[in-house]
Design an enzyme around this catalytic site. Structure first.
Site, PDB file in Angstrom:
ATOM      1  N   GLY A 177       4.077 -27.225 102.241  1.00  0.00           N
ATOM      2  CA  GLY A 177       3.123 -26.323 102.882  1.00  0.00           C
ATOM      3  C   GLY A 177       3.428 -26.226 104.361  1.00  0.00           C
ATOM      4  O   GLY A 177       4.138 -27.076 104.906  1.00  0.00           O
ATOM      5  N   CYS A 182       7.977 -32.516 100.428  1.00  0.00           N
ATOM      6  CA  CYS A 182       7.901 -32.026 101.809  1.00  0.00           C
ATOM      7  C   CYS A 182       6.535 -32.363 102.429  1.00  0.00           C
ATOM      8  O   CYS A 182       6.270 -33.516 102.724  1.00  0.00           O
ATOM      9  CB  CYS A 182       8.238 -30.539 101.853  1.00  0.00           C
ATOM     10  SG  CYS A 182       8.652 -30.005 103.511  1.00  0.00           S
ATOM     11  N   TYR A 183       5.642 -31.391 102.612  1.00  0.00           N
ATOM     12  CA  TYR A 183       4.315 -31.704 103.167  1.00  0.00           C
ATOM     13  C   TYR A 183       3.611 -32.746 102.297  1.00  0.00           C
ATOM     14  O   TYR A 183       2.956 -33.672 102.814  1.00  0.00           O
ATOM     15  CB  TYR A 183       3.495 -30.408 103.243  1.00  0.00           C
ATOM     16  CG  TYR A 183       2.085 -30.577 103.746  1.00  0.00           C
ATOM     17  CD1 TYR A 183       1.825 -30.771 105.089  1.00  0.00           C
ATOM     18  CD2 TYR A 183       1.005 -30.535 102.856  1.00  0.00           C
ATOM     19  CE1 TYR A 183       0.518 -30.928 105.547  1.00  0.00           C
ATOM     20  CE2 TYR A 183      -0.298 -30.672 103.301  1.00  0.00           C
ATOM     21  CZ  TYR A 183      -0.530 -30.872 104.652  1.00  0.00           C
ATOM     22  OH  TYR A 183      -1.816 -31.009 105.098  1.00  0.00           O
ATOM     23  N   HIS A 219      13.469 -30.258  98.872  1.00  0.00           N
ATOM     24  CA  HIS A 219      12.870 -29.466  97.799  1.00  0.00           C
ATOM     25  C   HIS A 219      13.697 -29.532  96.517  1.00  0.00           C
ATOM     26  O   HIS A 219      14.635 -28.752  96.357  1.00  0.00           O
ATOM     27  CB  HIS A 219      12.739 -28.005  98.240  1.00  0.00           C
ATOM     28  CG  HIS A 219      11.697 -27.811  99.292  1.00  0.00           C
ATOM     29  ND1 HIS A 219      10.375 -27.598  98.988  1.00  0.00           N
ATOM     30  CD2 HIS A 219      11.766 -27.858 100.645  1.00  0.00           C
ATOM     31  CE1 HIS A 219       9.673 -27.496 100.096  1.00  0.00           C
ATOM     32  NE2 HIS A 219      10.494 -27.652 101.120  1.00  0.00           N
ATOM     33  N   GLU A 241      12.925 -28.445  93.699  1.00  0.00           N
ATOM     34  CA  GLU A 241      12.678 -27.259  92.871  1.00  0.00           C
ATOM     35  C   GLU A 241      13.584 -26.085  93.220  1.00  0.00           C
ATOM     36  O   GLU A 241      13.697 -25.132  92.460  1.00  0.00           O
ATOM     37  CB  GLU A 241      11.197 -26.842  92.994  1.00  0.00           C
ATOM     38  CG  GLU A 241      10.766 -26.240  94.334  1.00  0.00           C
ATOM     39  CD  GLU A 241      10.452 -27.271  95.411  1.00  0.00           C
ATOM     40  OE1 GLU A 241      10.909 -28.422  95.305  1.00  0.00           O
ATOM     41  OE2 GLU A 241       9.765 -26.908  96.386  1.00  0.00           O
ATOM     42  N   SER A 261       9.685   1.833  84.230  1.00  0.00           N
ATOM     43  CA  SER A 261      10.645   2.382  85.188  1.00  0.00           C
ATOM     44  C   SER A 261      12.072   2.289  84.675  1.00  0.00           C
ATOM     45  O   SER A 261      12.992   2.781  85.308  1.00  0.00           O
ATOM     46  CB  SER A 261      10.548   1.571  86.486  1.00  0.00           C
ATOM     47  OG  SER A 261      10.970   0.241  86.210  1.00  0.00           O
ATOM     48  N   GLY A 262      12.254   1.620  83.533  1.00  0.00           N
ATOM     49  CA  GLY A 262      13.621   1.380  83.053  1.00  0.00           C
ATOM     50  C   GLY A 262      14.094  -0.007  83.437  1.00  0.00           C
ATOM     51  O   GLY A 262      15.089  -0.502  82.937  1.00  0.00           O
ATOM     52  N   GLY A 263      13.361  -0.669  84.343  1.00  0.00           N
ATOM     53  CA  GLY A 263      13.723  -2.025  84.757  1.00  0.00           C
ATOM     54  C   GLY A 263      13.313  -3.062  83.709  1.00  0.00           C
ATOM     55  O   GLY A 263      12.588  -2.741  82.757  1.00  0.00           O
ATOM     56  N   VAL A 264      13.782  -4.287  83.916  1.00  0.00           N
ATOM     57  CA  VAL A 264      13.532  -5.355  82.944  1.00  0.00           C
ATOM     58  C   VAL A 264      12.030  -5.651  82.814  1.00  0.00           C
ATOM     59  O   VAL A 264      11.503  -5.769  81.703  1.00  0.00           O
ATOM     60  CB  VAL A 264      14.223  -6.681  83.386  1.00  0.00           C
ATOM     61  CG1 VAL A 264      14.112  -7.738  82.306  1.00  0.00           C
ATOM     62  CG2 VAL A 264      15.662  -6.453  83.759  1.00  0.00           C
ATOM     63  N   ASP A 265      11.346  -5.777  83.945  1.00  0.00           N
ATOM     64  CA  ASP A 265       9.962  -6.257  83.919  1.00  0.00           C
ATOM     65  C   ASP A 265       9.028  -5.299  83.185  1.00  0.00           C
ATOM     66  O   ASP A 265       8.251  -5.706  82.323  1.00  0.00           O
ATOM     67  CB  ASP A 265       9.435  -6.456  85.353  1.00  0.00           C
ATOM     68  CG  ASP A 265      10.402  -7.260  86.195  1.00  0.00           C
ATOM     69  OD1 ASP A 265      11.239  -7.956  85.602  1.00  0.00           O
ATOM     70  OD2 ASP A 265      10.319  -7.177  87.430  1.00  0.00           O
ATOM     71  N   SER A 266       9.126  -4.005  83.529  1.00  0.00           N
ATOM     72  CA  SER A 266       8.212  -3.076  82.867  1.00  0.00           C
ATOM     73  C   SER A 266       8.615  -2.889  81.403  1.00  0.00           C
ATOM     74  O   SER A 266       7.749  -2.678  80.545  1.00  0.00           O
ATOM     75  CB  SER A 266       8.153  -1.735  83.610  1.00  0.00           C
ATOM     76  OG  SER A 266       9.418  -1.136  83.665  1.00  0.00           O
ATOM     77  N   LYS A 291      12.025 -14.078  86.946  1.00  0.00           N
ATOM     78  CA  LYS A 291      12.906 -13.111  86.288  1.00  0.00           C
ATOM     79  C   LYS A 291      13.688 -13.707  85.119  1.00  0.00           C
ATOM     80  O   LYS A 291      13.785 -13.093  84.052  1.00  0.00           O
ATOM     81  CB  LYS A 291      13.873 -12.554  87.335  1.00  0.00           C
ATOM     82  CG  LYS A 291      14.683 -11.391  86.863  1.00  0.00           C
ATOM     83  CD  LYS A 291      13.808 -10.179  86.646  1.00  0.00           C
ATOM     84  CE  LYS A 291      14.053  -9.122  87.634  1.00  0.00           C
ATOM     85  NZ  LYS A 291      13.092  -8.068  87.710  1.00  0.00           N
TER      86      LYS A 291
END
Ligand code: XMP
Length: 514
Positions: A58, A85-86, A173, A175, A225-230, A370
């Protein structure tokens, strides 16, 4: 907190950019993980029967006024604890150590030397690891109750463990994908120290999402939109609500070449989803006219999308819900996570929708990254051409045209980007890159064509590698390939006289130029 958290890992959110990424990494170990408020009381964690807790990084300093602090009883180690970290600094301070400001910020890669393998570093063969650091404060002295597990030049206490309790802290980090053996370190904590239950899977996520979405009442409008997510969002909803789903493809005039045909083919024809096509390019382009500020452009595109959805819904509705393929990085980078993370960019699909929208927004992928969405897409049976597609930003070419958006610059960005993608495909490099495109601004440079002086655009090509878009590195592709791209762009895209290749990573740059 969800019931699945039983046997899983709670991540306490202190507002770091990577807080949610920790959950994602824990999930990839097959363990359920959820981001919870940093102030969650110990009893709640115990009642939820978590296997362990992680304190995220943080931006605060542990000594500053109002610095976020967890329930102090967490440091007793009744629930196994890892501070990052924090979070690490909180653990050191609570144990009676001293945290102070470093003489200089430690940012980026640092060499960390392993001194003791207990707990976190078990099974890691190397003695030195290249780890990702991002801090100004670090522990200056630790009490006898803590042991040093690893150190770096700037951080003598880069990793610590309690001598008596399952409590650990790391200054770096684990991660972040740039930390060597980061996943092994997390696995040692999650599976080794905490003995967490491996019950999370993408197949399980699909089942629970479909079950949850099928409870939605009324009709659902999904923007594609043609993208992966939608595409994955539409496929998931298709499974959940079937004929109550209507997809709309809005041509904003800011899209990649050939997107409408691509959508017709795999969503309309192959999946049998009902898709309608709306040409709103005139409206988007006139709203953007003369606007150069990147955030203003994002907000205008977001607003124009919302207007287009509303117009469509009032003509073809009613629709009770509007589904979007928002992913977690879109949420975090817009500064809309639960913690106090600062906004980097307004991603149109989270920042642009007005509060008075007539439909409820549904975002089934908002917890995912993603690569997880791609995995879900494969499980849902989407073709490789769709799931392997490079990400494309919601505001589209508006953010790949630096400065005011003009038809000429849009054409240059679209045609040059297509060449970049084609060359990478031919060279077998497309799937290795996270994103590859060309962008253009207002730089006009002098060139020479035949015997004539000619002033034209300078186009910048960007090929980046990344695991989750939170950090990214420029791709060291062969210079001959860069030359092929450059020659094709200057030969084939009218008005371009020179091409540059971008060599900055994220941070400090971001992936999109705006
Ligand atoms: P940046 O440029 O912030 O991008 O490093 C990180 C990832 O997010 C994509 N991106 C967006 N996606 N709406 C989106 O849906 C947006 O406004 C947006 N801006 C950036 C970008 O392409 C990259 O993959």
């Amino acid at each position: 907190m969800k019931a699945e958290l039983s046997g899983g890992i709670a991540v306490l959110d202190f507002g770091g950019q990577y807080a949610h990424l920790i959950c994602r990494r824990v999930r990839s170990l097959g363990v359920y993980s959820e981001l919870v408020s940093y102030s969650v009381p110990l009893e709640e964690l115990e009642e939820a029967r978590v296997a362990g807790a992680i304190l995220s990084g943080g931006p605060a300093s542990v000594y500053s006024k109002g610095a976020p602090k967890p329930d102090p009883r967490l440091f007793e180690g009744r629930v196994p604890l890892l501070g990052i970290c924090y979070g690490h600094q909180l653990i050191v301070k609570a144990a009676g150590g001293v945290v102070g400001r470093s003489s200089r910020r430690e940012y980026g890669r640092s060499q960390v030397k392993i001194l003791d393998r207990r707990g976190l570093f078990q099974g890691i063969a190397k003695d030195g690891l290249s780890c990702w650091m991002s801090h100004t404060d670090s522990p200056k002295a630790i009490p006898r109750s803590l042991k040093v597990l690893a150190s770096s030049d700037n951080s003598p206490y880069a990793a610590v463990a309690s001598s008596t309790k399952p409590v650990y802290g790391v200054q770096f980090h684990p991660e972040v994908s740039h930390t060597e053996s980061g996943q092994a370190i997390l696995s040692n904590f999650v599976l080794g120290v905490c003995g967490a239950k491996r019950s999370w899977s993408m197949e399980g996520f699909r089942r629970s999402s479909v079950a949850e979405l099928s409870r939605l009442e009324g009709r659902v409008l999904c923007a594609v939109s043609g993208g992966v997510d939608s595409s994955v969002t539409a496929a998931l909803l298709n499974e959940a609500v079937g004929r109550r789903l209507k997809c709309v493809f809005i041509d904003t005039g800011l899209l990649r070449a050939g997107e409408a045909d691509h959508v017709k083919e795999f969503l309309g024809r192959d999946l049998g989803v009902s898709v309608e096509f709306v040409d709103a390019s005139g409206r988007f382009l006139s709203a953007l006219k003369g606007v150069a500020d990147p955030e203003a452009k994002r907000k205008i595109v977001g607003r124009a999308f919302a207007d287009a959805f509303e117009a469509f819904a009032s003509e073809k509705g009613p629709f009770e819900h509007l589904a979007q393929g928002t992913l977690y990085p879109d949420v975090i980078e817009s500064g809309r996570s639960k913690g106090p993370a600062s906004a980097i960019k307004t991603h149109h699909n989270v920042g642009g929708l007005p509060d008075d929208l007539s439909m409820d927004v549904v975002e089934p992928l908002r917890e995912l990254y993603k690569d997880e969405v791609r995995q879900l897409g494969r499980i849902l049976g989407l073709p490789k051409k769709v799931v392997g597609r490079h990400p494309f930003p919601g505001p589209g070419l508006a953010v790949r045209v630096v400065g005011a958006v003009t038809e000429d610059k849009l054409r240059v960005a679209r045609e040059a980007s297509m060449i970049v993608e084609e060359v990478l495909e031919e060279e077998g490099l497309y799937d290795k890159a996270w994103q590859a495109f060309a962008y253009v601004g207002d730089d006009m440079v002098t060139g020479v064509l035949g015997d004539e002086r000619r002033v034209g655009h300078q186009v910048t090509v960007k090929v980046v590698e990344s695991v989750d878009a939170m950090t990214a590195d420029w791709s060291r592709i062969d210079l001959d390939v860069i030359e092929r791209i450059s020659t094709r762009i200057t030969n084939e895209v009218d008005g371009v006289v020179c091409v540059s290749y971008l060599v900055s990573s994220k941070p400090p740059a971001t992936i999109e130029p705006q």
